[in-house]
Scaffold this active site. Structure first.
Site, PDB file in Angstrom:
ATOM      1  N   LYS A 161     -46.978 -14.717 -12.154  1.00 19.61           N
ATOM      2  CA  LYS A 161     -48.132 -15.081 -11.491  1.00 19.61           C
ATOM      3  C   LYS A 161     -49.345 -14.671 -12.290  1.00 19.61           C
ATOM      4  CE  LYS A 161     -50.200 -11.609 -10.530  1.00 19.61           C
ATOM      5  NZ  LYS A 161     -50.806 -10.396 -11.085  1.00 19.61           N
ATOM      6  N   SER A 200     -41.090 -14.371 -28.753  1.00 18.38           N
ATOM      7  CA  SER A 200     -42.175 -13.537 -28.627  1.00 18.38           C
ATOM      8  C   SER A 200     -42.830 -13.131 -29.992  1.00 18.38           C
ATOM      9  CB  SER A 200     -42.214 -12.101 -28.017  1.00 18.38           C
ATOM     10  OG  SER A 200     -43.124 -11.726 -27.026  1.00 18.38           O
ATOM     11  N   ARG A 201     -44.230 -12.725 -30.199  1.00 14.75           N
ATOM     12  CA  ARG A 201     -44.646 -12.789 -31.636  1.00 14.75           C
ATOM     13  C   ARG A 201     -44.332 -11.215 -31.950  1.00 14.75           C
ATOM     14  NH1 ARG A 201     -50.785 -13.383 -29.825  1.00 14.75           N
ATOM     15  NH2 ARG A 201     -49.766 -11.792 -28.687  1.00 14.75           N
ATOM     16  N   ASP A 227     -56.505 -10.174 -10.777  1.00 16.39           N
ATOM     17  CA  ASP A 227     -54.966 -10.201 -11.437  1.00 16.39           C
ATOM     18  C   ASP A 227     -54.434  -9.273 -10.225  1.00 16.39           C
ATOM     19  OD1 ASP A 227     -52.962 -10.256 -13.723  1.00 16.39           O
ATOM     20  OD2 ASP A 227     -53.063  -8.050 -13.223  1.00 16.39           O
ATOM     21  N   ILE A 251     -44.461  -6.586 -18.279  1.00 15.55           N
ATOM     22  CA  ILE A 251     -43.850  -7.124 -17.021  1.00 15.55           C
ATOM     23  C   ILE A 251     -42.158  -7.298 -17.338  1.00 15.55           C
ATOM     24  CG2 ILE A 251     -44.418  -9.404 -16.794  1.00 15.55           C
ATOM     25  CD1 ILE A 251     -43.939  -6.991 -13.897  1.00 15.55           C
TER      26      ILE A 251
END
Ligand code: NAP
Length: 308
Positions: A90, A36-37, A168, A14
Site C-alpha cells: 500500500k 533490490s539495489r 502514508d 516492511i
C-alpha cells in the site's frame, strides 16, 4: 497446488518486518529470488533489478513490490507484462491512473493483481463492520496521530511529492473506514499542513459526508510524541464504538468486546494465494481516491520546517 514461486522487489523495512516472517510461515509461497539495489535476504538468490531477476529465474510465478509508491509502476508493468501475478504494497501507486493502467494490463495478461491494504486485515475490523451494519451511524471521528521520527527514520521518499507524507499512515485509516462503513462517503473540505522544506504534508484534517449527510471527521498528525493514537470512533444508535490501536481492539460503550493478536501480513498472503488460485484480481482504489481528493480540495497551510 504446488507452492507459488515468489520474488520480492525492494528489500527494506516492511519486507524485513512483515513480508519475510509471513512468507516463511506460508505453505503457499516459496521465496525464490529478490531484486533490490542494496537489500538482500540470507540464502535467497539476489538480483539488482526486476528485469535481471525475471531473466535469471524464469520460474518466478508472482512478485511482491515493496519499494516506495513513486517507484512501483515500472516494476509492476514489467512483471504483469511477463505474465507474473503482482502484490502491490500500500498505497497501490503514486496516481489513480497508473493503478487503472495496471488493472487493464493484468486483465489483458490473465494474471492477478492485488492492491493490498494491510490494515483491513487487523483483527477487530470485521467485528466493527458487523456492528456498524447492525445499527444507525450518527457520526465518525478518525484520529491517526503518530511520531514520524519513530516510525519512518531516514525515509526521504515520504517527504517527496508522491510519497504521501502523513497520508502514508493516514491511508491505513481510510482503508479501514472505506471497508467498515455501509455507504461510501466523500471529502467536502480539507486542510493539509506542509513543512516549508517538504513536498508532502505532515498533518491533515479532513471532513467527509455521505449521501445521508452523515459526518466523518479525520485528523492525521505525524508530530505526535508519547502515546500514539490510531482510533476510529463512531457514535451510533446502539452507543459509542471505538475501534482502537489501528483496528486491533473493539469497544462498545466502553466495554472491550473484541481483541486478538494481529495477523495482518499472513492474512494478506492468504488472500494473494486465493486470488491467484481463482484467477481474479483484488484492486480497491477507494482509499487512494480519498487521498487524491484531499490533495484536489485541500487548503495548503505552510508550517515549520521538518528535520529528521
Ligand atoms: P523503505 O524501507 O524506505 O523502502 C523499501 C525499499 O525500496 C528500500 O530498502 C530500497 O531498496 C527500495 N527503494 C527505495 N527507494 C527506491 C527508489 N527510489 N527506487 C527503487 N527502489 C527504491 O520503505 P518501507 O518502509 O519498507 O515501505 C515501502 C512500502 O511499504 C511503502 O509503500 C509503505 O507505505 C509500505 N508499508 C510500510 C510499512 C512500514 O512500517 N514501514 C508498513 C506497511 C506498509 P534498495 O535500495 O535495496 O533498492
Amino acid at each position: 497446488m504446488p507452492p507459488i514461486n515468489l520474488g520480492i522487489v525492494g528489500v527494506g523495512k516492511i519486507v524485513r518486518d512483515q513480508h519475510l516472517p509471513s512468507i516463511a510461515k506460508s505453505a503457499e509461497f516459496n521465496l525464490v529470488a529478490t531484486a533490490s539495489r542494496h537489500g538482500t535476504v540470507d540464502g535467497v538468490p539476489a538480483y539488482k533489478s526486476i528485469e535481471e531477476m525475471l531473466d535469471a529465474v524464469p520460474s518466478v510465478d508472482a512478485v511482491s513490490l515493496c519499494m516506495p509508491p513513486q517507484y512501483r509502476f515500472e516494476a509492476a508493468h514489467t512483471a504483469l507484462s511477463a505474465g507474473k501475478h503482482v502484490f502491490l504494497e500500500k498505497p497501490p501507486g503514486a496516481t489513480l491512473s497508473e493503478v487503472a493502467d495496471l488493472q487493464a494490463t493484468a486483465a489483458a495478461k490473465g494474471v492477478s493483481l492485488f492492491a493490498s491494504w494491510h490494515s483491513r486485515y487487523a483483527p477487530a475490523v470485521e467485528p466493527a463492520k458487523a456492528f456498524l451494519a447492525s445499527t444507525q451511524i450518527k457520526s465518525v471521528q478518525v484520529i491517526w496521530k503518530e511520531d514520524v521520527r519513530h516510525w519512518h527514520p531516514n525515509q526521504a521518499w515520504i517527504w517527496q511529492a508522491g510519497g504521501l507524507g502523513v497520508f502514508d499512515p493516514g491511508i491505513n485509516a481510510l482503508s479501514i473506514v472505506t471497508h467498515i462503513l455501509p455507504r461510501s462517503a466523500f471529502i467536502t473540505a480539507a486542510t493539509l499542513e506542509f513543512p516549508e522544506n517538504c513536498d508532502a504534508p505532515i498533518a491533515a484534517e479532513l471532513h467527509f459526508k455521505d449521501a445521508a449527510n452523515m459526518p466523518i471527521h479525520a485528523v492525521f498528525d505525524w508530530r505526535q510524541t508519547g502515546k500514539q493514537t490510531w482510533d476510529i470512533v463512531a457514535e451510533t444508535e446502539a452507543g459509542t464504538m471505538v475501534l482502537a490501536e489501528g483496528g486491533a481492539k473493539l469497544s462498545i460503550n466502553g466495554e472491550l468486546v473484541f481483541s486478538e493478536p494481529e495477523q495482518e501480513y499472513p492474512a494478506l498472503y492468504c488472500r494473494f494465494a486465493e486470488i491467484i488460485k481463482s484467477g481474479t484480481s483484488d484492486v480497491d482504489i477507494a482509499p487512494l481516491r480519498h487521498v487524491a481528493d484531499a490533495f484536489l480540495l485541500g487548503k495548503r497551510k505552510v508550517v515549520e520546517a521538518f528535520f529528521d
